[in-house]
Enzyme design. Structure first.
Site, mmCIF file in Angstrom:
data_model
loop_
_atom_site.group_PDB
_atom_site.id
_atom_site.type_symbol
_atom_site.label_atom_id
_atom_site.label_comp_id
_atom_site.label_asym_id
_atom_site.label_seq_id
_atom_site.Cartn_x
_atom_site.Cartn_y
_atom_site.Cartn_z
ATOM 1 N N TYR A 51 0.850 -1.196 0.000
ATOM 2 C CA TYR A 51 0.000 0.000 0.000
ATOM 3 C C TYR A 51 0.877 1.234 0.000
ATOM 4 O O TYR A 51 1.843 1.304 0.761
ATOM 5 C CB TYR A 51 -0.908 0.033 1.246
ATOM 6 C CG TYR A 51 -2.360 -0.169 0.881
ATOM 7 C CD1 TYR A 51 -2.985 0.706 -0.002
ATOM 8 C CD2 TYR A 51 -3.092 -1.232 1.390
ATOM 9 C CE1 TYR A 51 -4.300 0.510 -0.372
ATOM 10 C CE2 TYR A 51 -4.412 -1.431 1.021
ATOM 11 C CZ TYR A 51 -5.009 -0.554 0.138
ATOM 12 O OH TYR A 51 -6.305 -0.738 -0.238
ATOM 13 N N GLU A 53 -0.512 4.836 -0.563
ATOM 14 C CA GLU A 53 -1.323 6.036 -0.817
ATOM 15 C C GLU A 53 -0.470 7.285 -0.655
ATOM 16 O O GLU A 53 0.358 7.374 0.254
ATOM 17 C CB GLU A 53 -2.509 6.088 0.148
ATOM 18 C CG GLU A 53 -3.601 5.118 -0.256
ATOM 19 C CD GLU A 53 -4.852 5.241 0.601
ATOM 20 O OE1 GLU A 53 -5.045 6.273 1.250
ATOM 21 O OE2 GLU A 53 -5.622 4.266 0.600
ATOM 22 N N ASP A 196 -6.458 12.942 -25.498
ATOM 23 C CA ASP A 196 -6.500 11.561 -25.019
ATOM 24 C C ASP A 196 -5.827 10.724 -26.100
ATOM 25 O O ASP A 196 -6.421 10.447 -27.144
ATOM 26 C CB ASP A 196 -7.960 11.131 -24.805
ATOM 27 C CG ASP A 196 -8.064 9.684 -24.329
ATOM 28 O OD1 ASP A 196 -7.088 8.935 -24.488
ATOM 29 O OD2 ASP A 196 -9.144 9.301 -23.825
ATOM 30 N N THR A 222 -3.836 5.490 -21.877
ATOM 31 C CA THR A 222 -3.666 4.180 -21.248
ATOM 32 C C THR A 222 -2.253 3.735 -21.592
ATOM 33 O O THR A 222 -1.587 4.337 -22.426
ATOM 34 C CB THR A 222 -4.657 3.144 -21.815
ATOM 35 O OG1 THR A 222 -4.580 3.194 -23.245
ATOM 36 C CG2 THR A 222 -6.070 3.414 -21.372
ATOM 37 N N LYS A 225 -2.066 -0.106 -24.912
ATOM 38 C CA LYS A 225 -2.454 -0.217 -26.326
ATOM 39 C C LYS A 225 -1.178 -0.180 -27.178
ATOM 40 O O LYS A 225 -0.347 -1.069 -27.037
ATOM 41 C CB LYS A 225 -3.463 0.884 -26.673
ATOM 42 C CG LYS A 225 -4.769 0.756 -25.862
ATOM 43 C CD LYS A 225 -5.817 1.735 -26.318
ATOM 44 C CE LYS A 225 -7.144 1.514 -25.603
ATOM 45 N NZ LYS A 225 -7.309 2.371 -24.417
ATOM 46 N N ARG A 231 -1.822 -2.933 -18.169
ATOM 47 C CA ARG A 231 -3.081 -2.175 -18.162
ATOM 48 C C ARG A 231 -2.966 -1.077 -17.113
ATOM 49 O O ARG A 231 -2.867 -1.357 -15.919
ATOM 50 C CB ARG A 231 -4.257 -3.091 -17.807
ATOM 51 C CG ARG A 231 -4.408 -4.282 -18.692
ATOM 52 C CD ARG A 231 -5.785 -4.858 -18.610
ATOM 53 N NE ARG A 231 -6.673 -4.118 -19.470
ATOM 54 C CZ ARG A 231 -6.761 -4.301 -20.792
ATOM 55 N NH1 ARG A 231 -6.006 -5.198 -21.394
ATOM 56 N NH2 ARG A 231 -7.600 -3.596 -21.503
HETATM 57 N N1 DSN Z 1 -10.598 2.702 -25.476
HETATM 58 C C1 DSN Z 1 -11.520 1.617 -25.746
HETATM 59 C C2 DSN Z 1 -11.049 0.860 -26.938
HETATM 60 O O1 DSN Z 1 -10.606 1.532 -27.820
HETATM 61 O O2 DSN Z 1 -11.167 -0.364 -27.060
HETATM 62 C C3 DSN Z 1 -11.807 0.873 -24.563
HETATM 63 O O3 DSN Z 1 -12.297 1.749 -23.545
#
Ligand code: DSN
Length: 446
Positions: A51, A53, A196, A222, A225, A231
């Site tokens: 933990y 925080e 984004d 994220t 990808k 993740r």
């Molecule tokens: N960003 C989405 C996708 O492109 O699959 C999932 O939230």
């Protein structure tokens, strides 16, 4: 301590079956990828036990000297890769990262703009059922009938609604995002501009897509990808962002913790640090360049077989197939038939969608995962041919609007699918191709 293979045979078997599925099929969902063994190892490490925080050197728990080191390292690598002033690596994923941006920049009820979900935007950019639209005032913008972003509409809506925040980001859009054009509009109305880059972060990191950093105040992404990490998510603050609001970095940090989250996932932070080190190597640039080349080869192969692509093709890692020439709502049929053939894609809406998000009229697919396996243009041509062939096999199945008729039509389709010999033949051809590009040689969980 008992190892997983001896502790829980049921879970081991499920993981092993998923490993086999990944090995033997063609993963073409553009938001998915295969991490390195090193990233997976860090993600499965003892760091999951801690933990922490708070932020590095300012924690609410003891024993964080090594967690501080790993979080500092991940931040330093992210700053170097994306050339930004400040990075928060604690968001659990992209959606919490985006929510934290609202919390840092808007008050409940404030107007903001984002690309409509049906036009290729993300849920968190203001889709009606998302917390973003429930707590803030969502003003969606759209793509034009030709599939490109309608920048005239963006400016008109911005002048009309004076939003606090404008998102420029995509999840199903195959062309370059014009960050400089967005910046002109956002600056004109005094809005925060947030990119984004979840889908294109690997492309941005290597220059295969122009960087938003000189133009925007904040960047979210994220990490799993095109960046090929675990993740997770990140929020970055740019120089321009700090010039607009010198407290922006602090506001972002406070929004993530304690605003939205508790303890960060330190095992993910470690895996992210590993992925960022990989992304800083010259061969990552070669990988991303091949992702884009493969995407173009795939598009050309499908177009040559008469498949319609939204905007006619792609500048990035994904293609959007428009199935409306065969009728509306056929994405589900194509997705399910391709699943049986061992080609994993996702059904998606297309610009001017005549059906619905659950029964959409398009297919979204991409090349990041296949390129990680080492596939090149030649394989894309073969795969494009299979996809076009499967579409040809299912294109005449209708998708009625009436609920009862629709259920009957889908049942009829699935029955046909069970018995179709050609799709099963393609499955074996796909298996043979996948077998030539082993994913995790020697890995087994049994
Ligand atoms: N960003 C989405 C996708 O492109 O699959 C999932 O939230």
């Amino acid at each position: 301590m008992v190892a997983l293979k001896d502790a829980d045979k049921e879970v081991v078997e499920i993981i092993e079956q998923e490993r086999l599925r990944q090995e033997s099929s063609l993963e073409m969902i553009p938001s998915e990828n295969f991490t390195s063994r090193a990233v997976m190892e860090a993600s499965g490490s003892v760091l999951t036990n801690k933990y922490s925080e708070g932020y590095a050197h300012r924690r609410y728990y003891g024993g964080n000297e090594h967690i501080d080191e790993v979080e500092d390292l991940a931040i330093a690598r992210a700053k170097e890769l994306f050339r930004v002033e400040h990075v928060n690596v604690q968001p659990y994923s992209g959606s919490p990262a985006n929510l934290a941006v609202y919390l840092a920049t808007c008050k409940p009820g404030d107007a903001f703009m984002g690309l409509n979900l049906l036009d290729g935007g993300h849920l968190t950019h203001g889709w009606k059922v998302s917390a973003s639209a429930l707590f803030y005032h969502s003003v969606p913008y759209h793509v034009r009938p030709d599939g490109y972003l309608d920048m005239e509409e963006v400016r008109r809506l911005a002048l009309e609604h004076r939003p606090k925040l404008i998102w420029c980001g995509i999840t199903a859009y195959t062309r370059e995002v014009p960050f400089a054009e967005f910046a002109k509009i956002a600056d004109e109305v005094g809005a925060y501009l947030v990119a984004d880059i979840a889908h294109i972060s690997g492309l941005v990191a290597t220059g295969a897509h122009p960087s938003p950093v000189p133009h925007v105040h904040l960047v979210t992404t994220t990490s799993h990808k095109t960046l090929r990490g675990p993740r997770g998510g990140m929020i970055m603050v740019t120089k321009k962002g700090l010039e607009k609001d010198p407290d922006l970095a602090k506001k972002v940090d406070r929004a993530v913790f304690p605003g939205l989250q508790g303890g960060p996932h330190d095992h993910t932070t470690a895996a992210l640090a590993v992925a960022l080190k990989e992304a800083l190597q010259p061969d990552f640039k070669v990988y991303i360049a091949q992702v884009v080349k493969n995407c173009q080869a795939l598009g050309m192969a499908m177009a040559a077989k008469g498949i319609t692509l939204v905007t006619g093709g792609s500048d990035n890692h994904m293609q959007l197939i428009d199935l409306t020439p065969f009728g509306k709502g056929k994405g589900l049929y194509v997705q399910e038939a391709l699943d049986i053939a061992g080609i994993t894609v996702n059904k998606n809406t297309v610009p001017g969608e005549p059906s619905s998000p659950f029964y959409p009229s398009g297919i979204r697919l991409g090349t990041p995962a296949l390129t990680t396996r080492g596939m090149k243009e030649q394989e894309m041509e073969q795969i494009g041919g299979w996809i076009a062939e499967v579409i040809g096999l299912v294109k005449d199945f209708g998708m009625p609007d009436d609920k009862a008729e629709r259920t009957e039509a889908i049942t009829h389709f699935r029955k046909w699918l069970e018995g179709d010999a050609r799709i099963r033949e393609i499955r074996e051809e796909v298996r043979a191709l996948a077998g030539r590009f082993p994913l995790y040689p020697g890995l087994t969980y049994r």
